[in-house]
Scaffold this active site. Structure first.
Site, PDB file in Angstrom:
ATOM      1  N   VAL A 165       1.609 -37.115  25.205  1.00  0.00           N
ATOM      2  CA  VAL A 165       2.343 -35.939  25.665  1.00  0.00           C
ATOM      3  C   VAL A 165       2.322 -35.942  27.188  1.00  0.00           C
ATOM      4  O   VAL A 165       1.274 -36.161  27.802  1.00  0.00           O
ATOM      5  CB  VAL A 165       1.706 -34.632  25.138  1.00  0.00           C
ATOM      6  N   CYS A 166       3.494 -35.726  27.787  1.00  0.00           N
ATOM      7  CA  CYS A 166       3.604 -35.614  29.238  1.00  0.00           C
ATOM      8  C   CYS A 166       3.031 -36.869  29.899  1.00  0.00           C
ATOM      9  O   CYS A 166       3.365 -37.986  29.522  1.00  0.00           O
ATOM     10  CB  CYS A 166       2.899 -34.335  29.681  1.00  0.00           C
ATOM     11  N   THR A 167       2.129 -36.696  30.877  1.00  0.00           N
ATOM     12  CA  THR A 167       1.598 -37.846  31.610  1.00  0.00           C
ATOM     13  C   THR A 167       0.519 -38.596  30.835  1.00  0.00           C
ATOM     14  O   THR A 167      -0.078 -39.532  31.369  1.00  0.00           O
ATOM     15  CB  THR A 167       1.036 -37.400  32.973  1.00  0.00           C
TER      16      THR A 167
END
Length: 319
Positions: free
Chosen positions: A104-106
């Site tokens: 998720v995300c970074t």
């Protein structure tokens, strides 16, 4: 069927919503279908971690004693950008063992540092796509989609995109009705396909500095079915076509034609999702002119024709 183990990795500087968003989806699905998922959290030493917002998360176990995961979830946050080498090593060893490895995300930066994204297509938060591409040239970074699935690895964009991806996994495991029920409970939409853009067309483009160009942007958004040729828009901005095209691209970051394409696609998608208007009417009011022209645009941008898009992503409240 044995429960699918969802293991969320925790570390110092993790983004709390990257963890709790997907976890709430799987927990909701388990309430709906008891025994579907078993959720566990783990940190390097089993110690509590502090999130980017200052919250403290207490893991169930240490990574050393964590169970094998069917879904291994690696969230993002500042701690993922320069990850602990021990965390990278653990993910490198255990990531390939998971039936589905999810970031998720970074969190994608952790997978990339572990070498698990080499030769694969991936995404991350739009603000970090350039950095990830620069640091890991062997990874094919796509900055546009909400999430990307390549084999058993799935990467998602910023924060709430993790919820979209988790809902897609629940739909795959338990069916659309189950995923829709969870989405309703969380008061989110079960309709963002992975290849939907992270931004709306207006947010993806910069706002022009000069008022004539800003007025043109507003006109395009409000009148997608109008004549939006460069010549017509240049006349509205009181500029020559050549000067207008150059200025528009300089101030918004994209050509007039690309901006118009995105606005029309977004307008057509909303009509297909939220109304019962026929395909021919949608194509006309969205500026495509013919259903065939709209079909070509949808297949090129979304990989699916308009009728199939409506079937999959029409809201439950549409009359």
């Amino acid at each position: 069927m044995a429960p699918r183990t969802v293991l969320a990795v925790l570390f110092e500087g993790v983004q709390s919503l990257d963890v709790t968003g997907p976890v709430e989806v799987f927990a909701g699905a388990d309430l709906l279908s008891p025994g579907a998922y078993r959720i566990r959290t783990a940190s390097l030493d089993g110690a509590p971690v502090r999130t980017t917002s200052g919250l403290t998360l207490v893991p169930d176990v240490s990574l050393a004693t964590a169970p094998d995961a069917d879904i291994l979830l690696v969230p993002g946050g500042t701690g993922s950008l320069c990850p602990d080498p021990r965390l990278v090593g653990w993910v490198r060893e255990h990531g390939p063992r998971a039936a589905r490895l999810v970031s998720v995300c970074t969190g994608a930066a952790v997978l990339a540092a572990a070498g698990l994204l080499d030769g694969r297509r991936a995404t991350t938060h739009w603000a970090y796509c350039d950095r990830l591409a620069r640091d890991h040239p062997a990874v094919e970074i796509d900055p546009d989609p909400v999430y990307v699935r390549d084999g058993h690895i799935a990467t998602s964009a910023g924060v709430t995109a993790g919820i979209d991806l988790a809902l897609a996994l629940v739909e795959e495991d338990l069916g659309r009705d189950a995923a829709l029920t969870v989405a309703r409970h969380l008061v989110v939409f079960l309709r963002r396909p992975g290849n939907q853009a992270q931004f709306s067309a207006q947010l993806a483009a910069q706002t022009a500095h000069r008022e004539p160009l800003r007025e043109v942007q507003r006109f395009i958004t409000e009148h997608p079915g109008a004549d939006l040729s460069v010549e017509a828009l240049a006349t509205r901005a009181r500029l020559s076509p050549r000067h207008f095209a150059r200025a528009f691209r300089s101030e918004t970051g994209m050509t007039p034609g690309r901006y118009v394409d995105r606005i029309r696609l977004e307008h057509a998608r909303r009509l297909l999702e939220d109304t019962t208007d026929g395909i021919e009417e949608v194509s006309r009011t969205s500026g495509y002119g013919t259903p065939e022209a709209m079909r070509r645009a949808f297949v090129k941008a979304l990989g699916t024709p308009p009728a199939e898009y409506r079937r999959r992503f029409r809201t439950a409240t549409t009359p």
